[in-house]
Write an enzyme that holds these catalytic residues in place. Structure first.
Site, short mmCIF file in Angstrom:
data_model
loop_
_atom_site.label_atom_id
_atom_site.label_comp_id
_atom_site.label_asym_id
_atom_site.label_seq_id
_atom_site.Cartn_x
_atom_site.Cartn_y
_atom_site.Cartn_z
N GLY A 167 0.79 -1.23 0.00
CA GLY A 167 0.00 0.00 0.00
C GLY A 167 0.82 1.27 0.00
O GLY A 167 0.30 2.35 -0.26
N ASP A 168 2.12 1.18 0.32
CA ASP A 168 2.97 2.37 0.34
C ASP A 168 4.41 1.96 0.05
O ASP A 168 5.31 2.20 0.84
CB ASP A 168 2.86 3.06 1.70
CG ASP A 168 3.48 4.44 1.73
OD1 ASP A 168 3.71 5.02 0.64
OD2 ASP A 168 3.74 4.95 2.83
N LEU A 169 4.60 1.32 -1.10
CA LEU A 169 5.92 0.82 -1.48
C LEU A 169 6.80 1.96 -1.98
O LEU A 169 7.02 2.12 -3.17
CB LEU A 169 5.80 -0.22 -2.59
CG LEU A 169 5.34 -1.61 -2.21
CD1 LEU A 169 5.20 -2.49 -3.44
CD2 LEU A 169 6.31 -2.24 -1.23
N THR A 170 7.28 2.77 -1.06
CA THR A 170 8.19 3.87 -1.41
C THR A 170 9.56 3.56 -0.84
O THR A 170 9.71 2.70 0.04
CB THR A 170 7.69 5.20 -0.83
OG1 THR A 170 7.70 5.10 0.60
CG2 THR A 170 6.28 5.52 -1.31
#
Length: 102
Positions: free
Chosen positions: A11-14
């Protein structure tokens, strides 16, 4: 790839949520699973990769080769990568269409 094979979408692959253990690429560890969820759909996994790609490129200019390496590693590490990557191409096309058409 291992997360997606386990039907987990981060959901937040940064890069802010990626840590290299011992400074080695093969020691990549994901953190901050606050937006994660279970998902079996290739589309949800492709969107996860798309968000990662957009974050990668906007945060790290000229990093296209890095993301290409990440995607190649994804392909070689995931049993179900072919369908997810095919879907990623469709998600990318829709993303570009939104940018072009507003």
């Amino acid at each position: 790839a291992r997360l997606h094979d386990a039907d987990i979408v981060h959901g937040d692959l940064t890069t802010s949520n990626m840590v290299l253990r011992d400074g080695a690429v093969d020691g990549l560890v994901m953190i901050d699973f606050g937006l994660s969820q279970t998902a079996t759909s290739p589309k949800e996994k492709a969107v996860d990769l798309y968000v990662s790609e957009r974050a990668f490129l906007s945060t790290h200019p000229n990093s296209e080769p890095w993301f290409a390496m990440l995607l190649e590693s994804y392909r070689s590490s995931s049993k179900r990568s072919a369908e997810v990557v095919r879907t990623l191409d469709m998600v990318r096309a829709r993303g570009r269409k939104k940018v072009c058409l507003g």
